[in-house]
Write a protein that holds these residues in place. Structure first.
Motif, PDB file in Angstrom:
ATOM      1  N   LEU A  20       2.223 -31.020 -43.184  1.00  0.00           N
ATOM      2  CA  LEU A  20       1.742 -30.090 -42.172  1.00  0.00           C
ATOM      3  C   LEU A  20       1.474 -28.730 -42.808  1.00  0.00           C
ATOM      4  O   LEU A  20       2.157 -28.332 -43.747  1.00  0.00           O
ATOM      5  CB  LEU A  20       2.768 -29.928 -41.060  1.00  0.00           C
ATOM      6  CG  LEU A  20       3.260 -31.214 -40.383  1.00  0.00           C
ATOM      7  CD1 LEU A  20       4.250 -30.864 -39.269  1.00  0.00           C
ATOM      8  CD2 LEU A  20       2.115 -32.029 -39.859  1.00  0.00           C
ATOM      9  N   SER A  21       0.495 -28.033 -42.262  1.00  0.00           N
ATOM     10  CA  SER A  21       0.177 -26.680 -42.715  1.00  0.00           C
ATOM     11  C   SER A  21       0.267 -25.723 -41.540  1.00  0.00           C
ATOM     12  O   SER A  21      -0.047 -26.090 -40.407  1.00  0.00           O
ATOM     13  CB  SER A  21      -1.235 -26.625 -43.303  1.00  0.00           C
ATOM     14  OG  SER A  21      -1.364 -27.483 -44.414  1.00  0.00           O
ATOM     15  N   CYS A  22       0.677 -24.503 -41.841  1.00  0.00           N
ATOM     16  CA  CYS A  22       0.724 -23.436 -40.849  1.00  0.00           C
ATOM     17  C   CYS A  22       0.000 -22.245 -41.459  1.00  0.00           C
ATOM     18  O   CYS A  22       0.518 -21.603 -42.375  1.00  0.00           O
ATOM     19  CB  CYS A  22       2.158 -23.086 -40.504  1.00  0.00           C
ATOM     20  SG  CYS A  22       2.332 -21.616 -39.456  1.00  0.00           S
ATOM     21  N   SER A  23      -1.191 -21.981 -40.958  1.00  0.00           N
ATOM     22  CA  SER A  23      -2.007 -20.894 -41.483  1.00  0.00           C
ATOM     23  C   SER A  23      -1.824 -19.664 -40.615  1.00  0.00           C
ATOM     24  O   SER A  23      -1.980 -19.722 -39.386  1.00  0.00           O
ATOM     25  CB  SER A  23      -3.475 -21.310 -41.503  1.00  0.00           C
ATOM     26  OG  SER A  23      -4.285 -20.264 -41.964  1.00  0.00           O
ATOM     27  N   ALA A  24      -1.490 -18.550 -41.242  1.00  0.00           N
ATOM     28  CA  ALA A  24      -1.244 -17.306 -40.514  1.00  0.00           C
ATOM     29  C   ALA A  24      -2.387 -16.327 -40.693  1.00  0.00           C
ATOM     30  O   ALA A  24      -3.029 -16.284 -41.750  1.00  0.00           O
ATOM     31  CB  ALA A  24       0.052 -16.678 -40.990  1.00  0.00           C
ATOM     32  N   SER A  25      -2.615 -15.530 -39.657  1.00  0.00           N
ATOM     33  CA  SER A  25      -3.616 -14.464 -39.727  1.00  0.00           C
ATOM     34  C   SER A  25      -3.104 -13.274 -38.942  1.00  0.00           C
ATOM     35  O   SER A  25      -2.150 -13.376 -38.178  1.00  0.00           O
ATOM     36  CB  SER A  25      -4.954 -14.943 -39.180  1.00  0.00           C
ATOM     37  OG  SER A  25      -4.832 -15.333 -37.819  1.00  0.00           O
ATOM     38  N   GLY A  26      -3.726 -12.142 -39.152  1.00  0.00           N
ATOM     39  CA  GLY A  26      -3.319 -10.927 -38.464  1.00  0.00           C
ATOM     40  C   GLY A  26      -2.544  -9.978 -39.356  1.00  0.00           C
ATOM     41  O   GLY A  26      -2.735  -8.771 -39.323  1.00  0.00           O
ATOM     42  N   PHE A  65      12.343 -33.909 -46.146  1.00  0.00           N
ATOM     43  CA  PHE A  65      11.311 -32.915 -45.880  1.00  0.00           C
ATOM     44  C   PHE A  65      11.433 -31.766 -46.889  1.00  0.00           C
ATOM     45  O   PHE A  65      12.537 -31.439 -47.342  1.00  0.00           O
ATOM     46  CB  PHE A  65      11.458 -32.342 -44.471  1.00  0.00           C
ATOM     47  CG  PHE A  65      11.114 -33.297 -43.354  1.00  0.00           C
ATOM     48  CD1 PHE A  65      10.928 -34.659 -43.577  1.00  0.00           C
ATOM     49  CD2 PHE A  65      10.979 -32.822 -42.063  1.00  0.00           C
ATOM     50  CE1 PHE A  65      10.603 -35.526 -42.548  1.00  0.00           C
ATOM     51  CE2 PHE A  65      10.658 -33.672 -41.010  1.00  0.00           C
ATOM     52  CZ  PHE A  65      10.476 -35.022 -41.265  1.00  0.00           C
ATOM     53  N   VAL A  66      10.304 -31.144 -47.181  1.00  0.00           N
ATOM     54  CA  VAL A  66      10.278 -29.987 -48.067  1.00  0.00           C
ATOM     55  C   VAL A  66       9.412 -28.905 -47.433  1.00  0.00           C
ATOM     56  O   VAL A  66       8.235 -29.146 -47.125  1.00  0.00           O
ATOM     57  CB  VAL A  66       9.719 -30.342 -49.455  1.00  0.00           C
ATOM     58  CG1 VAL A  66       9.673 -29.090 -50.336  1.00  0.00           C
ATOM     59  CG2 VAL A  66      10.558 -31.424 -50.117  1.00  0.00           C
ATOM     60  N   ILE A  67       9.998 -27.717 -47.247  1.00  0.00           N
ATOM     61  CA  ILE A  67       9.240 -26.576 -46.748  1.00  0.00           C
ATOM     62  C   ILE A  67       8.857 -25.695 -47.930  1.00  0.00           C
ATOM     63  O   ILE A  67       9.643 -25.505 -48.857  1.00  0.00           O
ATOM     64  CB  ILE A  67      10.041 -25.779 -45.691  1.00  0.00           C
ATOM     65  CG1 ILE A  67       9.170 -24.693 -45.058  1.00  0.00           C
ATOM     66  CG2 ILE A  67      11.319 -25.192 -46.288  1.00  0.00           C
ATOM     67  CD1 ILE A  67       9.823 -23.996 -43.853  1.00  0.00           C
ATOM     68  N   VAL A  76       2.244 -21.691 -44.729  1.00  0.00           N
ATOM     69  CA  VAL A  76       3.515 -22.388 -44.911  1.00  0.00           C
ATOM     70  C   VAL A  76       3.253 -23.878 -44.732  1.00  0.00           C
ATOM     71  O   VAL A  76       2.434 -24.265 -43.891  1.00  0.00           O
ATOM     72  CB  VAL A  76       4.556 -21.897 -43.897  1.00  0.00           C
ATOM     73  CG1 VAL A  76       5.854 -22.685 -44.020  1.00  0.00           C
ATOM     74  CG2 VAL A  76       4.821 -20.410 -44.091  1.00  0.00           C
ATOM     75  N   TYR A  77       3.954 -24.686 -45.496  1.00  0.00           N
ATOM     76  CA  TYR A  77       3.752 -26.130 -45.454  1.00  0.00           C
ATOM     77  C   TYR A  77       5.064 -26.842 -45.114  1.00  0.00           C
ATOM     78  O   TYR A  77       6.147 -26.326 -45.364  1.00  0.00           O
ATOM     79  CB  TYR A  77       3.257 -26.629 -46.811  1.00  0.00           C
ATOM     80  CG  TYR A  77       2.001 -25.959 -47.281  1.00  0.00           C
ATOM     81  CD1 TYR A  77       2.062 -24.871 -48.150  1.00  0.00           C
ATOM     82  CD2 TYR A  77       0.754 -26.399 -46.862  1.00  0.00           C
ATOM     83  CE1 TYR A  77       0.908 -24.235 -48.595  1.00  0.00           C
ATOM     84  CE2 TYR A  77      -0.405 -25.776 -47.300  1.00  0.00           C
ATOM     85  CZ  TYR A  77      -0.318 -24.698 -48.165  1.00  0.00           C
ATOM     86  OH  TYR A  77      -1.463 -24.079 -48.591  1.00  0.00           O
ATOM     87  N   LEU A  78       4.929 -28.029 -44.584  1.00  0.00           N
ATOM     88  CA  LEU A  78       6.075 -28.906 -44.390  1.00  0.00           C
ATOM     89  C   LEU A  78       5.665 -30.292 -44.875  1.00  0.00           C
ATOM     90  O   LEU A  78       4.854 -30.970 -44.234  1.00  0.00           O
ATOM     91  CB  LEU A  78       6.507 -28.975 -42.929  1.00  0.00           C
ATOM     92  CG  LEU A  78       7.770 -29.810 -42.678  1.00  0.00           C
ATOM     93  CD1 LEU A  78       8.991 -29.124 -43.298  1.00  0.00           C
ATOM     94  CD2 LEU A  78       7.994 -30.032 -41.182  1.00  0.00           C
TER      95      LEU A  78
END
Length: 123
Positions: A20-26, A65-67, A76-78
């Motif tokens: 999984l990916s978590c892309s941040a903006s702002g 799992f690996v963060i 951030v990835y999981l």
């Protein structure tokens, strides 16, 4: 303001892997504690993993799992390995910008959330 967008969920078989990916903006999330939570239907939101300088895991996902984080990409990835049917849930990314040095396993500590991505593991 921080906007978080998760991606990478899907339908997999038990034993498979998924990232999984978590892309941040702002704004940059490099100084914040970032976490993954999950929520299955009818259940409370559950801590999965968190990262600031070190990584922290729920017992149920430890060693599977690996963060990780890529500050240059503000992402951030999981990585999820050896998936089980009980891992089926909506996975949400969260950021703690109010107390960035604290790594907390409580959902209430996180002030920004993504919309979630569904992970379904078939037996």
């Amino acid at each position: 303001q921080v906007q978080l967008v998760e991606s990478g969920g899907g339908l997999v078989q038990a034993g498979d892997s998924l990232t999984l990916s978590c892309s941040a903006s702002g704004r940059s999330i490099s100084g914040y504690t970032m976490a993954w939570f999950r929520q299955a239907p009818g259940k409370e939101r559950e801590f999965v993993a968190a990262i600031r300088l070190n990584q922290y895991y729920a017992d149920s996902v430890e060693d599977r799992f690996v963060i990780s984080r890529d500050n240059a990409k503000n992402t951030v990835y999981l990585q999820m390995n050896s998936l089980r049917s009980e891992d089926t849930a909506e996975y949400l990314c969260a950021a703690n910008t109010r107390n960035p040095v604290i790594v907390d396993r409580l959902a209430s500590a996180y002030d920004y959330w993504g919309q979630g991505t569904q992970v379904t593991v078939s037996a």
